[in-house]
Design a protein around this motif. Structure first.
Motif, PDB file in Angstrom:
ATOM      1  N   THR A  95       0.784  -0.967  -0.079  1.00 58.86           N
ATOM      2  CA  THR A  95       0.065   0.043  -0.063  1.00 58.86           C
ATOM      3  C   THR A  95       0.952   1.145  -0.035  1.00 58.86           C
ATOM      4  N   PRO A  96       0.484   2.566  -0.449  1.00 60.94           N
ATOM      5  CA  PRO A  96       1.412   3.673  -0.216  1.00 60.94           C
ATOM      6  C   PRO A  96       1.831   3.648   1.258  1.00 60.94           C
ATOM      7  N   GLU A  97       1.160   3.269   2.255  1.00 65.43           N
ATOM      8  CA  GLU A  97       1.659   3.498   3.542  1.00 65.43           C
ATOM      9  C   GLU A  97       2.719   2.667   3.963  1.00 65.43           C
ATOM     10  N   LYS A  98       2.344   1.503   3.557  1.00 61.04           N
ATOM     11  CA  LYS A  98       3.824   0.398   3.604  1.00 61.04           C
ATOM     12  C   LYS A  98       4.829   0.629   2.712  1.00 61.04           C
ATOM     13  N   ALA A  99       4.760   1.202   1.634  1.00 62.38           N
ATOM     14  CA  ALA A  99       5.895   1.684   0.693  1.00 62.38           C
ATOM     15  C   ALA A  99       6.489   2.743   1.325  1.00 62.38           C
ATOM     16  N   GLN A 105      12.646   2.558   6.007  1.00 62.55           N
ATOM     17  CA  GLN A 105      13.580   1.636   6.684  1.00 62.55           C
ATOM     18  C   GLN A 105      14.419   0.922   5.858  1.00 62.55           C
ATOM     19  N   HIS A 106      14.085   0.657   4.549  1.00 58.95           N
ATOM     20  CA  HIS A 106      14.766  -0.328   3.698  1.00 58.95           C
ATOM     21  C   HIS A 106      15.877   0.521   2.745  1.00 58.95           C
ATOM     22  N   LEU A 107      15.216   1.859   2.414  1.00 59.70           N
ATOM     23  CA  LEU A 107      16.109   2.231   1.401  1.00 59.70           C
ATOM     24  C   LEU A 107      16.941   3.416   1.971  1.00 59.70           C
ATOM     25  N   ILE A 108      16.575   3.895   3.176  1.00 57.10           N
ATOM     26  CA  ILE A 108      17.226   4.913   3.997  1.00 57.10           C
ATOM     27  C   ILE A 108      18.274   4.333   4.862  1.00 57.10           C
TER      28      ILE A 108
END
Length: 123
Positions: A95-99, A105-108
């Motif tokens: 969902t946009p919120e999970k994204a 968390q993952h990309l940063i």
């Protein structure tokens, strides 16, 4: 979508935000499944949220790209993250919120959000 004008407006908004190919091998690729099953499951708002977040947070080493069918229709919307030298991570039922959580968390921070992954999810 209600009209051709609305489709054109979406296209213009997305141009420049979404790369269709990450040419640089040092780039992290965020791949969103945009086949019919993904779109019907809500992939378009997920793609928009990811593209906007990557641009707003100035993540210059990250390219958000689209793909066709990933082959796991029951888990759509699907987002795959491919980082150089690492195994691909597949996030499911996004969902946009999970994204946004995945961006933070993952990309940063470099932490996989296991509860949303294909292998770690209890969905």
């Amino acid at each position: 979508m209600k009209s051709l004008e609305e489709l054109k407006a979406i296209r213009e908004r997305m141009e420049g935000k979404v790369g269709f190919r990450a040419e640089d091998s040092n780039m992290t690729r965020v791949v969103v499944g945009m086949a019919t099953c993904g779109i019907a499951s809500g992939a378009r708002p997920v793609l928009t949220a990811l593209s906007d977040a990557v641009q707003e947070k100035k993540l210059e080493n990250v390219a958000v790209v689209q793909t066709g069918c990933i082959g796991l229709c029951q888990y759509e919307p699907i987002v795959e993250i491919m980082e150089p030298g690492k195994e691909k991570v597949t996030y499911i039922k996004m969902t946009p919120e999970k994204a946004m959580e995945v961006v933070d968390q993952h990309l940063i921070r470099g932490q996989i959000v296991a509860k949303y992954t294909l292998n770690g999810s209890d969905l």
